[in-house]
Scaffold this motif. Structure first.
Motif, PDB file in Angstrom:
ATOM      1  N   MET A   1      23.043 -18.299   5.137  1.00  0.00           N
ATOM      2  CA  MET A   1      21.611 -18.102   4.962  1.00  0.00           C
ATOM      3  C   MET A   1      20.863 -19.429   5.038  1.00  0.00           C
ATOM      4  O   MET A   1      19.766 -19.474   5.553  1.00  0.00           O
ATOM      5  CB  MET A   1      21.338 -17.422   3.625  1.00  0.00           C
ATOM      6  CG  MET A   1      19.864 -17.289   3.387  1.00  0.00           C
ATOM      7  SD  MET A   1      19.518 -16.230   2.021  1.00  0.00           S
ATOM      8  CE  MET A   1      17.947 -16.868   1.556  1.00  0.00           C
ATOM      9  N   LEU A   3      21.244 -22.092   6.889  1.00  0.00           N
ATOM     10  CA  LEU A   3      20.969 -22.574   8.243  1.00  0.00           C
ATOM     11  C   LEU A   3      19.806 -21.824   8.879  1.00  0.00           C
ATOM     12  O   LEU A   3      18.941 -22.417   9.507  1.00  0.00           O
ATOM     13  CB  LEU A   3      22.224 -22.446   9.103  1.00  0.00           C
ATOM     14  CG  LEU A   3      22.157 -23.041  10.494  1.00  0.00           C
ATOM     15  CD1 LEU A   3      21.823 -24.525  10.411  1.00  0.00           C
ATOM     16  CD2 LEU A   3      23.473 -22.846  11.218  1.00  0.00           C
ATOM     17  N   GLU A   4      19.768 -20.515   8.682  1.00  0.00           N
ATOM     18  CA  GLU A   4      18.673 -19.731   9.250  1.00  0.00           C
ATOM     19  C   GLU A   4      17.341 -20.094   8.600  1.00  0.00           C
ATOM     20  O   GLU A   4      16.318 -20.199   9.266  1.00  0.00           O
ATOM     21  CB  GLU A   4      18.927 -18.225   9.081  1.00  0.00           C
ATOM     22  CG  GLU A   4      20.109 -17.705   9.839  1.00  0.00           C
ATOM     23  CD  GLU A   4      21.410 -17.847   9.072  1.00  0.00           C
ATOM     24  OE1 GLU A   4      21.381 -18.142   7.853  1.00  0.00           O
ATOM     25  OE2 GLU A   4      22.472 -17.694   9.686  1.00  0.00           O
ATOM     26  N   PHE A   5      17.359 -20.299   7.288  1.00  0.00           N
ATOM     27  CA  PHE A   5      16.138 -20.662   6.571  1.00  0.00           C
ATOM     28  C   PHE A   5      15.630 -22.017   7.033  1.00  0.00           C
ATOM     29  O   PHE A   5      14.433 -22.196   7.247  1.00  0.00           O
ATOM     30  CB  PHE A   5      16.405 -20.665   5.064  1.00  0.00           C
ATOM     31  CG  PHE A   5      15.170 -20.877   4.239  1.00  0.00           C
ATOM     32  CD1 PHE A   5      14.173 -19.918   4.212  1.00  0.00           C
ATOM     33  CD2 PHE A   5      14.999 -22.023   3.498  1.00  0.00           C
ATOM     34  CE1 PHE A   5      13.023 -20.099   3.447  1.00  0.00           C
ATOM     35  CE2 PHE A   5      13.862 -22.213   2.738  1.00  0.00           C
ATOM     36  CZ  PHE A   5      12.877 -21.248   2.716  1.00  0.00           C
ATOM     37  N   GLY A   7      16.131 -23.316   9.939  1.00  0.00           N
ATOM     38  CA  GLY A   7      15.613 -23.131  11.291  1.00  0.00           C
ATOM     39  C   GLY A   7      14.208 -22.567  11.288  1.00  0.00           C
ATOM     40  O   GLY A   7      13.353 -22.976  12.074  1.00  0.00           O
ATOM     41  N   ILE A   8      13.966 -21.624  10.397  1.00  0.00           N
ATOM     42  CA  ILE A   8      12.628 -21.029  10.296  1.00  0.00           C
ATOM     43  C   ILE A   8      11.628 -22.068   9.808  1.00  0.00           C
ATOM     44  O   ILE A   8      10.516 -22.170  10.337  1.00  0.00           O
ATOM     45  CB  ILE A   8      12.660 -19.798   9.365  1.00  0.00           C
ATOM     46  CG1 ILE A   8      13.444 -18.675  10.025  1.00  0.00           C
ATOM     47  CG2 ILE A   8      11.247 -19.338   9.025  1.00  0.00           C
ATOM     48  CD1 ILE A   8      13.718 -17.498   9.127  1.00  0.00           C
TER      49      ILE A   8
END
Length: 59
Positions: A1, A3-5, A7-8
């Motif tokens: 989670m 890494l995605e956060f 990125g956002i």
């Protein structure tokens, strides 16, 4: 989670910097002032954005 956060958040920050560059480009400042602000925003985005918000070209 994480890494995605990250990125956002990176994408949101990129959009904020692009918005600031567009605002600088459409301001009534001289061409040299616009170029300097855009370079500051590109090479020091966090500090440049904060400084631009505080003392950047208005209008």
């Amino acid at each position: 989670m994480g890494l995605e956060f990250g990125g956002i958040l990176g994408l949101i920050w990129l959009l904020i910097i692009i918005w600031a560059i567009v605002k600088v480009g459409s301001s009534g400042a001289s061409g040299l002032a616009k170029a300097i602000w855009i370079l500051i925003l590109l090479f020091a985005p966090v500090l440049g954005f904060i400084v631009w918000l505080l003392i950047g070209p208005k209008g």
